[in-house]
Write a protein that holds these residues in place. Structure first.
Motif, PDB file in Angstrom:
ATOM      1  N   VAL A 114       0.827  -1.203   0.000  1.00  0.00           N
ATOM      2  CA  VAL A 114       0.000   0.000   0.000  1.00  0.00           C
ATOM      3  C   VAL A 114       0.865   1.258   0.000  1.00  0.00           C
ATOM      4  O   VAL A 114       0.539   2.256  -0.656  1.00  0.00           O
ATOM      5  CB  VAL A 114      -0.970  -0.002   1.197  1.00  0.00           C
ATOM      6  CG1 VAL A 114      -1.773   1.289   1.259  1.00  0.00           C
ATOM      7  CG2 VAL A 114      -1.918  -1.195   1.097  1.00  0.00           C
ATOM      8  N   ARG A 115       1.986   1.228   0.684  1.00  0.00           N
ATOM      9  CA  ARG A 115       2.878   2.392   0.665  1.00  0.00           C
ATOM     10  C   ARG A 115       3.395   2.643  -0.748  1.00  0.00           C
ATOM     11  O   ARG A 115       3.431   3.786  -1.220  1.00  0.00           O
ATOM     12  CB  ARG A 115       4.059   2.175   1.628  1.00  0.00           C
ATOM     13  CG  ARG A 115       4.973   3.393   1.735  1.00  0.00           C
ATOM     14  CD  ARG A 115       6.136   3.119   2.684  1.00  0.00           C
ATOM     15  NE  ARG A 115       5.660   2.877   4.032  1.00  0.00           N
ATOM     16  CZ  ARG A 115       5.382   3.834   4.917  1.00  0.00           C
ATOM     17  NH1 ARG A 115       5.524   5.102   4.571  1.00  0.00           N
ATOM     18  NH2 ARG A 115       4.967   3.535   6.126  1.00  0.00           N
ATOM     19  N   ARG A 116       3.780   1.585  -1.434  1.00  0.00           N
ATOM     20  CA  ARG A 116       4.275   1.730  -2.807  1.00  0.00           C
ATOM     21  C   ARG A 116       3.166   2.271  -3.718  1.00  0.00           C
ATOM     22  O   ARG A 116       3.400   3.178  -4.529  1.00  0.00           O
ATOM     23  CB  ARG A 116       4.781   0.379  -3.321  1.00  0.00           C
ATOM     24  CG  ARG A 116       5.243   0.375  -4.776  1.00  0.00           C
ATOM     25  CD  ARG A 116       6.445   1.272  -4.979  1.00  0.00           C
ATOM     26  NE  ARG A 116       6.896   1.250  -6.362  1.00  0.00           N
ATOM     27  CZ  ARG A 116       7.805   0.412  -6.832  1.00  0.00           C
ATOM     28  NH1 ARG A 116       8.365  -0.494  -6.040  1.00  0.00           N
ATOM     29  NH2 ARG A 116       8.167   0.464  -8.092  1.00  0.00           N
ATOM     30  N   LEU A 117       1.973   1.737  -3.583  1.00  0.00           N
ATOM     31  CA  LEU A 117       0.865   2.186  -4.424  1.00  0.00           C
ATOM     32  C   LEU A 117       0.464   3.629  -4.113  1.00  0.00           C
ATOM     33  O   LEU A 117       0.085   4.382  -5.012  1.00  0.00           O
ATOM     34  CB  LEU A 117      -0.337   1.259  -4.254  1.00  0.00           C
ATOM     35  CG  LEU A 117      -0.218  -0.105  -4.942  1.00  0.00           C
ATOM     36  CD1 LEU A 117      -1.418  -0.976  -4.610  1.00  0.00           C
ATOM     37  CD2 LEU A 117      -0.090   0.047  -6.447  1.00  0.00           C
TER      38      LEU A 117
ATOM     39  N   GLY B 249      14.372   4.399   2.356  1.00  0.00           N
ATOM     40  CA  GLY B 249      14.733   3.606   1.194  1.00  0.00           C
ATOM     41  C   GLY B 249      13.495   3.211   0.422  1.00  0.00           C
ATOM     42  O   GLY B 249      12.380   3.473   0.824  1.00  0.00           O
ATOM     43  N   SER B 250      13.690   2.565  -0.721  1.00  0.00           N
ATOM     44  CA  SER B 250      12.559   2.111  -1.509  1.00  0.00           C
ATOM     45  C   SER B 250      11.955   0.883  -0.866  1.00  0.00           C
ATOM     46  O   SER B 250      12.669  -0.039  -0.460  1.00  0.00           O
ATOM     47  CB  SER B 250      13.021   1.762  -2.930  1.00  0.00           C
ATOM     48  OG  SER B 250      13.573   2.903  -3.545  1.00  0.00           O
ATOM     49  N   PRO B 251      10.615   0.824  -0.749  1.00  0.00           N
ATOM     50  CA  PRO B 251       9.986  -0.316  -0.124  1.00  0.00           C
ATOM     51  C   PRO B 251      10.073  -1.544  -1.009  1.00  0.00           C
ATOM     52  O   PRO B 251      10.132  -1.447  -2.237  1.00  0.00           O
ATOM     53  CB  PRO B 251       8.526   0.137   0.027  1.00  0.00           C
ATOM     54  CG  PRO B 251       8.344   1.116  -1.076  1.00  0.00           C
ATOM     55  CD  PRO B 251       9.661   1.809  -1.218  1.00  0.00           C
ATOM     56  N   VAL B 252      10.090  -2.711  -0.394  1.00  0.00           N
ATOM     57  CA  VAL B 252      10.076  -3.953  -1.146  1.00  0.00           C
ATOM     58  C   VAL B 252       8.664  -4.150  -1.670  1.00  0.00           C
ATOM     59  O   VAL B 252       7.696  -3.986  -0.934  1.00  0.00           O
ATOM     60  CB  VAL B 252      10.474  -5.143  -0.240  1.00  0.00           C
ATOM     61  CG1 VAL B 252      10.380  -6.439  -1.009  1.00  0.00           C
ATOM     62  CG2 VAL B 252      11.878  -4.936   0.298  1.00  0.00           C
ATOM     63  N   PHE B 253       8.535  -4.510  -2.944  1.00  0.00           N
ATOM     64  CA  PHE B 253       7.217  -4.681  -3.533  1.00  0.00           C
ATOM     65  C   PHE B 253       7.248  -5.905  -4.434  1.00  0.00           C
ATOM     66  O   PHE B 253       8.125  -6.028  -5.297  1.00  0.00           O
ATOM     67  CB  PHE B 253       6.837  -3.444  -4.368  1.00  0.00           C
ATOM     68  CG  PHE B 253       5.424  -3.473  -4.864  1.00  0.00           C
ATOM     69  CD1 PHE B 253       4.376  -3.257  -3.993  1.00  0.00           C
ATOM     70  CD2 PHE B 253       5.152  -3.720  -6.186  1.00  0.00           C
ATOM     71  CE1 PHE B 253       3.069  -3.268  -4.450  1.00  0.00           C
ATOM     72  CE2 PHE B 253       3.852  -3.733  -6.648  1.00  0.00           C
ATOM     73  CZ  PHE B 253       2.815  -3.513  -5.784  1.00  0.00           C
TER      74      PHE B 253
END
Length: 211
Positions: A157-160, A199-203
């Motif tokens: 959800v964070r990535r989206l 950092g970039s979240p794992v997705f």
């Protein structure tokens, strides 16, 4: 009617609705800076709410979310943006209401309702809404919730949510009759949402995710 009044009350309390005597209520247009400020909060609070809801949503709750997605698909075939937006908002509110923190639910309503209201009022749906992309993104949220893994749900959800902001900023420029000047300009706006150490979240990658 009750939901409309509730939305207007939330928007008015946030200073995003102006009332004129004998003329009605008008939603104030959000600027790109407004969008970034709202998403700074949304990207922290909505992933948290979804993670809290993950362990509480049983088959009936997941079926209700699936029904919202089906309504979005039906509305897409009819190019009915209002029906699509209503199903979209109901999808998110079902998740907010499923998690146990009532204060978090109230905050999300105050924060996110202006986004939906502004989008509904300002958007030219036939020109700028990618219905397929929207359906795919909500399906990803539903699949993540189905795993009942709070950590995975929060990351997805964070990535989206970051993608939602990117889409809203691009759509804003299109609605203004312009185009985004450069990728660097957009990245500078998005960078204001991230802490220096973030950092970039794992997705999870799949054939259904857009690049």
């Amino acid at each position: 009617q009750a939901s409309v009044r509730e939305a207007l009350q939330h928007l008015e309390s946030a200073g995003l609705v102006v009332k004129y005597p004998n003329r009605g209520s008008y939603v104030i247009a959000l600027t790109p800076e407004d969008l970034v400020a709202i998403y700074q909060l949304r990207q922290e609070l909505e992933p948290m709410a979804c993670a809290l809801a993950a362990e509480r949503m049983g088959p009936e709750s997941l079926d209700a979310l699936q029904a919202c997605i089906q309504e979005m698909q039906t509305a897409a075939k009819q190019h009915d943006y209002r029906a699509h937006s209503n199903a979209d908002l109901r999808f998110h509110r079902l998740i907010w209401e499923a998690q146990p923190n009532r204060y978090l639910e109230k905050l999300l309503k105050v924060i996110c309702l202006p986004l939906f209201a502004n989008d509904l009022v300002r958007r030219n749906p036939t020109a700028y809404l990618n219905y397929e992309r929207s359906t795919r993104q909500h399906t990803l949220i539903l699949r993540a919730l189905g795993t009942r893994d709070p950590s995975l749900v929060q990351k997805v959800v964070r990535r989206l949510t970051r993608r939602f902001l990117r889409q809203d900023l691009v759509d804003f420029s299109l609605l203004q009759g312009a185009t985004v000047q450069s990728g660097d300009d957009l990245e500078k706006i998005l960078a204001s949402m991230r802490s220096p150490s973030a950092g970039s979240p794992v997705f999870p990658r799949s054939s259904n995710t857009s690049p």
